[in-house]
Design an enzyme around this catalytic site. Structure first.
Site, PDB file in Angstrom:
ATOM      1  N   GLU A 157       0.711  -1.307  -0.133  1.00 43.84           N
ATOM      2  CA  GLU A 157      -0.045   0.153   0.096  1.00 43.84           C
ATOM      3  C   GLU A 157       0.952   1.189  -0.077  1.00 43.84           C
ATOM      4  O   GLU A 157       0.926   2.156   0.902  1.00 43.84           O
ATOM      5  CB  GLU A 157      -1.067  -0.050   1.156  1.00 43.84           C
ATOM      6  CG  GLU A 157      -1.877  -0.990   1.055  1.00 43.84           C
ATOM      7  CD  GLU A 157      -3.057  -0.931   1.822  1.00 43.84           C
ATOM      8  OE1 GLU A 157      -2.967  -0.163   2.772  1.00 43.84           O
ATOM      9  OE2 GLU A 157      -4.246  -1.348   1.714  1.00 43.84           O
ATOM     10  N   GLU A 314      -6.404  -7.528  -1.102  1.00 44.71           N
ATOM     11  CA  GLU A 314      -6.901  -7.519   0.487  1.00 44.71           C
ATOM     12  C   GLU A 314      -8.487  -7.015   0.601  1.00 44.71           C
ATOM     13  O   GLU A 314      -8.728  -6.148  -0.094  1.00 44.71           O
ATOM     14  CB  GLU A 314      -6.147  -6.552   1.235  1.00 44.71           C
ATOM     15  CG  GLU A 314      -4.628  -6.797   1.497  1.00 44.71           C
ATOM     16  CD  GLU A 314      -3.943  -5.712   2.419  1.00 44.71           C
ATOM     17  OE1 GLU A 314      -4.795  -5.098   3.067  1.00 44.71           O
ATOM     18  OE2 GLU A 314      -2.757  -5.624   2.151  1.00 44.71           O
TER      19      GLU A 314
END
Ligand code: GLA
Length: 688
Positions: A157, A314
């Site tokens: 991320e 995710e």
């Protein structure tokens, strides 16, 4: 340079990917064998490992310890489970920040953001970059040909917490970026409008990031800092990618964050660099309509993948830990959320994370194996989802087709939400979500596209609040309408160019002729005091005194300064038409107008039932109609084919039980398969 690969290929067998983040370093090795046994029971075929591995792998500078990761990689390979291998650089070890405190990021007010959490580094720091690349070199040299390796996962991320750093190192890097963009200071002064407030620069060293000031900062400086910061993080991705390419043939990606609260990465510019597009998505209960936002994020991710299948890297089985109130999922909700991503083009579903942590700030974040263990509803759902993905295996590689495009821009978001604008109550992402939600409620499948995207495959383009638009991107929309398409544009669009310079001559600037309207001033509204339209519905937050040049009125104001003046208009332009909405409409009014615009544009509509989300994926011979029942009552849908989750033939009507999902394989007639608009027109799904 991106390499060609498929998402389903990452499963090792061409089936849909099923997996998770796996953090074995948090557990005693005795647990690992149990983990792998359970992964096989659930059908897991890809796990993300070494996401936060740096301190474990390099406990002291230059000392590497790979035994544990070797053992995990070997164990997974022996059991046929593939690895999405992290480069491990997302969180710095304490020895690095202690030896080099200058890598710590600084906020706009100059204060340091300390270690103790994660991502405590300045994205421009050469010390961070060198140390990270040294780790990537070691990891990729060691595992670049490992049999478990399926894909590289750069950092994690990227820019989640540290995307905007205002330190001196960032300032110097920002200047370098500006030199490359503008060449000389005259060009920069012109672009930034520094004649205002005595802001003119006479030497590069005078230029700073937009640090905290007493008054409003220069908007173009702020916008350029957003662009720079996004580019800087992408440059870090590319630096790691280059090391990986030297040592390995495996594809490379990182996990995007298409989300309402994350806005600092312009993923339209990142996407071409990825071998596979991957997104992380969490239901956001701070929003009015979390499920519509999930669908929007999925459609945006498909847009980033240019329509090809993508990977949900995710999401969560239940609650997260980072919202003010972390709400667990209700019965069947995890499966509905998962299959919504699949319906909207994902070829793989992964969770954060495998086993719920017992320590650390994420210990109350849900996982595939919860604290309660396998005697739990979450585990039973995890196993059921794995089995469902097996039944849906033939969907791998199929795609979603839409006749409506929605223009979404991170750059416009940055510009739109700056200070010193007519109203702080109008936020870009909220207007994007409102338009998307109206389309979602109407059951219209949407492709999310960047400004400037080729619109020739669409019948209708929806353009919410495109405040900043480049000339060439405005021209694409105008040309599309001129040659027969329809556009639906909402207020505060077309106002400035890429340098935040207002387009003079009347609003809405770049779209004035297209829309056939002109306004001279904005009249934002107090949220507590909406106006009323002539259909009795409210007009909120924004109003304009619109004058029609060539457009005709659709809805007008019944109250306020502009009583009698139009609020919504429609204009013939070339052989198409362009709608303009000059206020914030009630959701149901916006939905009705979008439906009207869609019908006139020739968009083929399916019957929309409240609470029943319907999306079709298309393969060569078959269509796959997903019916996701979010409601508490059974729903019926007219279709014939084979329901893949229950293996039941559907002769005429499929019943979707309350809270359940059904996926019906249909065999539509396909007069041609060349992807032309004619084939799109004739091959719609079978519902009535
Ligand atoms: C992000 C991160 C994960 C984890 C989850 C929690 O997606 O990538 O490491 O922190 O959030 O929701």
């Amino acid at each position: 340079m991106a390499r060609t690969t498929t998402v389903a290929g990452l499963s090792g067998t061409g089936q849909l990917v099923y997996g998770c983040d796996y953090n074995p370093e948090q557990w005693d090795p005795s647990v690992w064998h149990e983990d792998v046994r359970l992964m096989k029971e659930a059908g897991v075929n890809l796990v993300a490992v070494n996401i936060f591995g740096w301190a474990e792998l390099e406990p002291e500078e230059g000392t590497f310890r790979f035994e544990n990761l070797d053992a995990v990689m070997d164990l997974l390979a022996e059991n046929g489970i593939g690895v999405n291998l992290g480069t491990g650089t997302s969180s710095t070890p304490a020895w690095l920040t202690t030896a080099h405190p200058e890598i710590l990021p600084r906020a706009a007010d100059g204060t340091v953001r300390w270690p103790g959490g994660r991502q405590a580094f300045c994205p421009s720091s050469p010390v961070y970059r060198d140390s990270a690349l040294a780790l990537v070199q070691k990891v990729s040299a060691r595992y670049g040909s490992h049999p478990a390796l399926r894909i590289w996962h750069v950092s994690n991320e990227i820019g989640c917490h540290n995307s905007l750093c205002y330190c001196d190192v960032s300032a110097e890097a920002f200047r370098g970026w500006l030199r490359a963009r503008y060449g000389d200071l005259d060009a920069l002064n012109a672009a930034w409008g520094t004649a205002f407030w005595s802001q003119r620069y006479s030497a590069w060293e005078q230029i700073l990031p937009p640090r905290l000031t007493l008054s409003a900062t220069n908007p173009t400086q702020t916008l350029d800092f957003n662009r720079f910061s996004s580019d800087e993080l992408l440059a870090h991705y590319s630096a790691e990618e280059a090391v990986l390419r030297r040592n390995s043939d495996a594809p490379v990606t990182t996990n995007f964050m298409v989300a309402a609260h994350i806005r600092n990465q312009d993923y339209w510019t990142w996407a071409p660099e990825m071998d596979v597009i991957a997104n992380d998505h969490y239901l956001d209960h701070r929003l009015d309509a979390p499920l519509a936002e999930l669908a929007f994020a999925a459609d945006t991710t498909r847009g980033l993948a240019q329509g090809r299948p993508w990977l949900l890297m995710e999401h969560s089985t239940g609650a997260v830990n980072w919202q003010p109130r972390n709400i667990a999922k209700g019965p069947g909700e995890m499966i509905r959320n998962s299959l919504t991503h699949l319906a909207r083009g994902a070829d793989g579903l992964c969770f954060f994370q495998w086993r719920a942590s017992l320590q650390g700030s994420e210990k109350f974040h849900s996982a595939m194996v919860p604290h309660a263990g396998t005697d739990s509803q979450i585990w039973r759902d995890v196993v059921e989802l794995g089995s469902s993905l097996g039944k849906l295996r033939e969907l791998a590689g199929t795609t979603v087709h839409a006749e409506v495009a929605l223009v979404f821009s991170w750059e416009a978001w940055w510009a739109h939400d700056q200070d010193s604008h007519p109203s702080g109550d109008v936020r870009y992402i909220e207007q994007i979500h409102a338009a998307y939600r109206a389309l979602w409620d109407a059951g219209i499948t949407v492709d999310v596209v960047p400004p400037g995207a080729d619109l020739s495959a669409y019948r209708l383009v929806v353009v919410p609040n495109l405040y900043l638009v480049r000339d060439e991107h405005a021209a694409v929309i105008t040309d599309f309408v001129e040659s027969g398409g329809s556009a639906f544009v909402t207020f505060f669009s077309g106002i400035v160019d890429e340098n935040e310079r207002v387009r003079p001559g009347g609003y809405p600037g770049a779209f004035r002729d297209l829309l056939g309207v002109r306004s001279e001033e904005f009249f934002p509204l107090d949220p507590a005091h909406p106006l009323t339209l002539d259909n009795g519905s409210p007009a909120s937050l924004w109003s304009e005194a619109l004058r029609l040049t060539t457009a005709e009125p659709v809805l007008g104001y019944a109250t306020g300064h502009h009583a009698g003046a139009p609020a919504v208009t429609r204009n013939r332009f070339g052989t198409g038409e362009a709608w303009y909405v000059g206020t914030v409409l009630d959701g149901s009014v916006l939905k009705d107008l979008l439906l009207r615009a869609a019908v006139t544009a020739g968009v083929r509509l399916t019957e929309a039932q409240s609470g029943l989300e319907a999306v079709t994926r298309r393969g060569n011979a078959h269509d796959y109609l997903f019916l996701i029942n979010h409601s508490a009552e059974d729903r019926k849908h007219r279709v014939h084919g084979l329901e893949l989750l229950t293996s039941e033939a559907v002769a005429d009507v499929v019943v979707v039980p309350a809270g359940a999902v059904r996926v019906v394989r249909t065999t539509p007639a396909r007069p041609d398969t060349d992807g032309s608009s004619q084939s799109r027109k004739d091959a719609g799904n079978d519902s009535h």
